[in-house]
Design a protein around this motif. Structure first.
Motif, PDB file in Angstrom:
ATOM      1  N   GLY A   7       0.817  -1.206   0.000  1.00 46.05           N
ATOM      2  CA  GLY A   7       0.000   0.000   0.000  1.00 46.05           C
ATOM      3  C   GLY A   7       0.851   1.257   0.000  1.00 46.05           C
ATOM      4  O   GLY A   7       0.545   2.237  -0.691  1.00 46.05           O
ATOM      5  N   ASP A   8       1.941   1.243   0.761  1.00 49.56           N
ATOM      6  CA  ASP A   8       2.843   2.390   0.827  1.00 49.56           C
ATOM      7  C   ASP A   8       3.516   2.641  -0.520  1.00 49.56           C
ATOM      8  O   ASP A   8       3.688   3.797  -0.929  1.00 49.56           O
ATOM      9  N   PHE A   9       3.881   1.565  -1.206  1.00 49.56           N
ATOM     10  CA  PHE A   9       4.497   1.700  -2.527  1.00 49.56           C
ATOM     11  C   PHE A   9       3.528   2.365  -3.506  1.00 49.56           C
ATOM     12  O   PHE A   9       3.932   3.224  -4.306  1.00 49.56           O
ATOM     13  N   VAL A  10       2.249   1.996  -3.432  1.00 53.39           N
ATOM     14  CA  VAL A  10       1.237   2.599  -4.309  1.00 53.39           C
ATOM     15  C   VAL A  10       1.120   4.091  -4.016  1.00 53.39           C
ATOM     16  O   VAL A  10       1.054   4.931  -4.936  1.00 53.39           O
ATOM     17  N   ILE A  11       1.113   4.454  -2.726  1.00 53.15           N
ATOM     18  CA  ILE A  11       1.005   5.866  -2.337  1.00 53.15           C
ATOM     19  C   ILE A  11       2.213   6.654  -2.823  1.00 53.15           C
ATOM     20  O   ILE A  11       2.083   7.778  -3.319  1.00 53.15           O
ATOM     21  N   PHE A  36       6.600  10.883  -3.845  1.00 50.33           N
ATOM     22  CA  PHE A  36       7.448  11.128  -2.678  1.00 50.33           C
ATOM     23  C   PHE A  36       8.067   9.816  -2.216  1.00 50.33           C
ATOM     24  O   PHE A  36       7.347   8.848  -1.944  1.00 50.33           O
ATOM     25  N   ASN A  37       9.389   9.790  -2.137  1.00 44.84           N
ATOM     26  CA  ASN A  37      10.087   8.587  -1.693  1.00 44.84           C
ATOM     27  C   ASN A  37      10.355   8.692  -0.195  1.00 44.84           C
ATOM     28  O   ASN A  37      11.293   9.372   0.235  1.00 44.84           O
ATOM     29  N   SER A  38       9.533   8.032   0.599  1.00 46.64           N
ATOM     30  CA  SER A  38       9.645   8.154   2.049  1.00 46.64           C
ATOM     31  C   SER A  38      10.914   7.507   2.589  1.00 46.64           C
ATOM     32  O   SER A  38      11.438   7.903   3.623  1.00 46.64           O
ATOM     33  N   TRP A  39      11.437   6.497   1.882  1.00 54.16           N
ATOM     34  CA  TRP A  39      12.611   5.779   2.380  1.00 54.16           C
ATOM     35  C   TRP A  39      13.910   6.532   2.118  1.00 54.16           C
ATOM     36  O   TRP A  39      14.917   6.298   2.787  1.00 54.16           O
ATOM     37  N   SER A  40      13.891   7.454   1.168  1.00 55.81           N
ATOM     38  CA  SER A  40      15.117   8.181   0.853  1.00 55.81           C
ATOM     39  C   SER A  40      15.567   9.049   2.018  1.00 55.81           C
ATOM     40  O   SER A  40      16.749   9.335   2.178  1.00 55.81           O
ATOM     41  N   PHE A  60       5.807  15.907   0.687  1.00 59.80           N
ATOM     42  CA  PHE A  60       5.754  15.358   2.050  1.00 59.80           C
ATOM     43  C   PHE A  60       4.333  15.371   2.619  1.00 59.80           C
ATOM     44  O   PHE A  60       3.833  14.345   3.100  1.00 59.80           O
ATOM     45  N   SER A  61       3.669  16.511   2.574  1.00 61.24           N
ATOM     46  CA  SER A  61       2.333  16.652   3.164  1.00 61.24           C
ATOM     47  C   SER A  61       1.322  15.728   2.492  1.00 61.24           C
ATOM     48  O   SER A  61       0.518  15.067   3.158  1.00 61.24           O
ATOM     49  N   LEU A  62       1.358  15.684   1.160  1.00 56.47           N
ATOM     50  CA  LEU A  62       0.417  14.839   0.423  1.00 56.47           C
ATOM     51  C   LEU A  62       0.656  13.373   0.741  1.00 56.47           C
ATOM     52  O   LEU A  62      -0.291  12.608   0.971  1.00 56.47           O
ATOM     53  N   TYR A  63       1.939  12.982   0.756  1.00 56.89           N
ATOM     54  CA  TYR A  63       2.262  11.585   1.046  1.00 56.89           C
ATOM     55  C   TYR A  63       1.765  11.181   2.428  1.00 56.89           C
ATOM     56  O   TYR A  63       1.128  10.126   2.591  1.00 56.89           O
TER      57      TYR A  63
END
Length: 245
Positions: free
Chosen positions: A46-50, A56-60, A83-86
């Protein structure tokens, strides 16, 4: 339709101290480890789809730490584009998947009482008290978000106050507001132990980040089992939920 059987005589209950609760959670977690991994894989999909939708790459953000040479004062992860949208979408995902977190607690209880576990048990939260689980998750997500926005530190002191919420929703079939009231009251009266269990359980849960972030798949669900062990310590081993087929 579900019903509650009488207390099973099998199963262990920890003492009311942080060390005993964490040790009990470890024993439970070892027994349901594979189900915890499946739950995290579902979340990561699900996170990958978002991330694909928001760009936005949260893991970077975690990999950037190694380039800061120990000086994190100027690190502003939240200022990155998207960031905010993610995190808005991520919060919604977390709420929608909260019944799976409840499912891990249910599986932990079945393991503790030595009752055979089925894969479908992971999704019991979508059948048992679903609406209240979502509402509770929504309310606590807002509370935690506000606490985290206040320089982050208040979050660590607020989180333990809600440590019993999901187990209460599952095993006592209560509504969201009653679950919040009950966990807050018990945690407030035993705050030292709840703070210790919450902080230590949380640190263990995020410890997988040091293994190139991949280890989070293995460690993150541990906090859910800490919730179960804390419930056992303060409210006794719960009665096992059984469904009529």
């Amino acid at each position: 339709m579900s019903e509650f059987n009488e207390f099973d005589q099998q199963g262990s209950v920890p003492e009311r101290d942080t060390g005993s609760i964490i040790s009990h959670a470890f024993e439970m977690y070892k027994g349901i480890f594979l189900y915890a991994v499946v739950a995290m894989i579902i979340y990561l999909i699900g996170d990958f789809v978002i991330q694909s939708i928001t760009g936005f790459n949260s893991w970077s953000g975690f990999s950037d730490f190694k380039d800061l040479d120990g000086d994190y004062s100027q690190y502003e992860y939240w200022r990155k584009p998207g960031f905010s949208l993610y995190y808005s979408f991520s919060s919604i995902l977390g709420i929608l998947l909260s019944p799976i977190y409840v499912g891990l607690i249910y599986i932990a209880n079945k393991f503790n009482t030595k009752i055979p576990i089925e894969f479908s048990d992971l999704f019991i939260g979508y059948r048992q008290n679903f609406g209240n689980i979502l509402l509770y998750s929504l309310i606590t997500t807002i509370i935690f978000g506000i606490a985290a926005a206040m320089c982050g530190i208040p979050f660590f002191f607020v989180y333990p106050l809600f440590l019993l919420g999901y187990p209460v929703l599952l095993f006592e079939n209560s509504n969201a507001m009653d679950a919040i009231s009950k966990t807050f009251t018990i945690a407030k009266e035993n705050y030292g132990t709840f703070l210790g269990a919450g902080l230590l359980g949380g640190l263990i849960s995020i410890s997988g980040l040091v293994l190139c972030c991949i280890g989070i798949i293995v460690t993150f669900p541990f906090i859910m089992i800490v919730m179960y062990s804390t419930y056992c310590a303060y409210l006794g081993k719960p009665r096992q939920i059984m469904f009529n087929k």
